[in-house]
Design an enzyme around this catalytic site. Sequence first.
Site, mmCIF file in Angstrom:
data_model
loop_
_atom_site.group_PDB
_atom_site.id
_atom_site.type_symbol
_atom_site.label_atom_id
_atom_site.label_comp_id
_atom_site.label_asym_id
_atom_site.label_seq_id
_atom_site.Cartn_x
_atom_site.Cartn_y
_atom_site.Cartn_z
ATOM 1 C CG HIS A 1 -1.502 5.174 -0.749
ATOM 2 N ND1 HIS A 1 -2.293 5.606 0.276
ATOM 3 C CD2 HIS A 1 -2.270 4.315 -1.452
ATOM 4 C CE1 HIS A 1 -3.481 5.027 0.207
ATOM 5 N NE2 HIS A 1 -3.483 4.229 -0.833
ATOM 6 C CD1 TRP B 1 -11.489 -5.972 -0.872
ATOM 7 C CD2 TRP B 1 -9.717 -5.714 0.464
ATOM 8 N NE1 TRP B 1 -11.307 -4.627 -0.670
ATOM 9 C CE2 TRP B 1 -10.221 -4.436 0.143
ATOM 10 C CE3 TRP B 1 -8.599 -5.787 1.306
ATOM 11 C CZ2 TRP B 1 -9.653 -3.256 0.611
ATOM 12 C CZ3 TRP B 1 -8.035 -4.603 1.772
ATOM 13 C CH2 TRP B 1 -8.558 -3.365 1.431
ATOM 14 C CG HIS C 1 -7.823 -4.019 -2.443
ATOM 15 N ND1 HIS C 1 -8.798 -3.167 -2.872
ATOM 16 C CD2 HIS C 1 -6.829 -3.225 -1.955
ATOM 17 C CE1 HIS C 1 -8.439 -1.909 -2.642
ATOM 18 N NE2 HIS C 1 -7.231 -1.916 -2.098
ATOM 19 C CG ASP D 1 -12.803 -3.427 -3.659
ATOM 20 O OD1 ASP D 1 -11.704 -3.323 -4.226
ATOM 21 O OD2 ASP D 1 -12.950 -3.252 -2.436
ATOM 22 N NE ARG E 1 -3.712 2.178 2.466
ATOM 23 C CZ ARG E 1 -3.762 2.860 3.612
ATOM 24 N NH1 ARG E 1 -3.195 2.380 4.708
ATOM 25 N NH2 ARG E 1 -4.391 4.009 3.661
HETATM 26 C C1 HEM Z 1 -5.902 -1.135 1.679
HETATM 27 C C2 HEM Z 1 -8.688 1.829 -0.982
HETATM 28 C C3 HEM Z 1 -6.281 0.515 -4.971
HETATM 29 C C4 HEM Z 1 -3.162 -1.965 -2.241
HETATM 30 C C5 HEM Z 1 -6.841 -0.212 1.297
HETATM 31 C C6 HEM Z 1 -7.801 0.400 2.191
HETATM 32 C C7 HEM Z 1 -8.588 1.220 1.447
HETATM 33 C C8 HEM Z 1 -8.136 1.142 0.085
HETATM 34 C C9 HEM Z 1 -9.747 2.078 1.945
HETATM 35 C C10 HEM Z 1 -7.869 0.154 3.696
HETATM 36 C C11 HEM Z 1 -6.773 0.932 4.422
HETATM 37 C C12 HEM Z 1 -6.796 0.626 5.915
HETATM 38 O O1 HEM Z 1 -7.840 0.864 6.544
HETATM 39 O O2 HEM Z 1 -5.768 0.163 6.437
HETATM 40 C C13 HEM Z 1 -8.317 1.681 -2.299
HETATM 41 C C14 HEM Z 1 -9.010 2.272 -3.419
HETATM 42 C C15 HEM Z 1 -8.348 1.889 -4.549
HETATM 43 C C16 HEM Z 1 -7.228 1.057 -4.129
HETATM 44 C C17 HEM Z 1 -10.230 3.170 -3.351
HETATM 45 C C18 HEM Z 1 -8.745 2.222 -5.956
HETATM 46 C C19 HEM Z 1 -8.745 1.332 -6.926
HETATM 47 C C20 HEM Z 1 -5.151 -0.163 -4.565
HETATM 48 C C21 HEM Z 1 -4.032 -0.500 -5.403
HETATM 49 C C22 HEM Z 1 -3.141 -1.189 -4.629
HETATM 50 C C23 HEM Z 1 -3.725 -1.284 -3.305
HETATM 51 C C24 HEM Z 1 -3.903 -0.101 -6.878
HETATM 52 C C25 HEM Z 1 -1.784 -1.745 -4.993
HETATM 53 C C26 HEM Z 1 -1.344 -1.918 -6.228
HETATM 54 C C27 HEM Z 1 -3.730 -2.047 -0.980
HETATM 55 C C28 HEM Z 1 -3.257 -2.964 0.058
HETATM 56 C C29 HEM Z 1 -4.045 -2.724 1.195
HETATM 57 C C30 HEM Z 1 -4.985 -1.681 0.817
HETATM 58 C C31 HEM Z 1 -2.154 -4.005 -0.088
HETATM 59 C C32 HEM Z 1 -3.975 -3.441 2.554
HETATM 60 C C33 HEM Z 1 -3.086 -2.660 3.519
HETATM 61 C C34 HEM Z 1 -2.966 -3.283 4.888
HETATM 62 O O3 HEM Z 1 -3.318 -4.441 5.104
HETATM 63 O O4 HEM Z 1 -2.471 -2.584 5.794
HETATM 64 N N1 HEM Z 1 -7.075 0.265 0.015
HETATM 65 N N2 HEM Z 1 -7.253 0.951 -2.759
HETATM 66 N N3 HEM Z 1 -4.919 -0.623 -3.297
HETATM 67 N N4 HEM Z 1 -4.777 -1.311 -0.498
HETATM 68 FE FE1 HEM Z 1 -6.056 -0.248 -1.647
#
Ligand code: HEM
Length: 245
Positions: A37, A173, A157, A203, A33
């Site tokens: 970002h 997820w 995700h 999603d 993440r």
């Molecule tokens: C977690 C939104 C795309 C990788 C999250 C979380 C949100 C989010 C709300 C939860 C954060 C938390 O509460 O810790 C989004 C949205 C996206 C998107 C709106 C639009 C498409 C992506 C992309 C990647 C990604 C493109 C990587 C290539 C991750 C990962 C987590 C995460 C690995 C888990 C982090 C953890 O376990 O601490 N994302 N995301 N996301 N996102 Fe996304």
Amino acid sequence: MAELVVDAVYLKEIDKARRALIATKNCAPIMLRLAWHDAGTYDAKSKTAGPNGSIRNEEEYSHGAISGLKIAIDLCEDVKAKHPKITYADLYQLAGVIAVEITGGPDISFVPGRKDSNACTNEGRLPDANQGFKHLKDVFYRMGLSDKDIVALSGAHTLGRAHLERSGFDGPWTRDPLKFDNSYFVELLKGEESEGLLKLSTDETLLDVPEFRRYGELYAKDEDVLFRDYAESHKKLSELGFSPT
Ligand code: HEM
């Protein structure tokens, strides 16, 4: 042959940092993440932001969409202290690539040489989880990415979970959030039958329009195709605004 933008000493440091990052297996999701970002702020028109390490600046990591990522920034700080030559921009992208690899995902080719920026990127460039397909297109097209990239990258995700205190959302997820596989798409297609797992609006919207849905269906059926496309899209994301040659 392409001209190397870094020297042999730098490459050796990258190799050592790679090993150090592998030791952080349980942190793979948050490292991925972090990489996303830092990179996902890119604007292709003005050629600003992108994977430039700017997320380490307090003003930027205090943005709402980035909440919680200070943990990953601090983990990288330990590696940076031992390998100070490596730029933050390279280190964060290396961490993202390793996170995918060590959890069983595809190998992603990593080319070093990114430069650090001290400028804080303006808030509002990362996607809002409460929106739909139009918003995803606006944000990812701004980076210069495609419909296929949007769907493949959303497959990240498969790792990790949301935390109430960070984003206001809660839960993973997939059933095994430390394994990179195609289960994100399998669960997405199950719809309401996929009980107890998180589905953000961004999603669910991957099934709303045919130009997204066809990739989602393909990835649920064929993990090899997902791994091939994911590796390509991740490499593009990690190199936005960066020309290694
Ligand atoms: C977690 C939104 C795309 C990788 C999250 C979380 C949100 C989010 C709300 C939860 C954060 C938390 O509460 O810790 C989004 C949205 C996206 C998107 C709106 C639009 C498409 C992506 C992309 C990647 C990604 C493109 C990587 C290539 C991750 C990962 C987590 C995460 C690995 C888990 C982090 C953890 O376990 O601490 N994302 N995301 N996301 N996102 Fe996304």
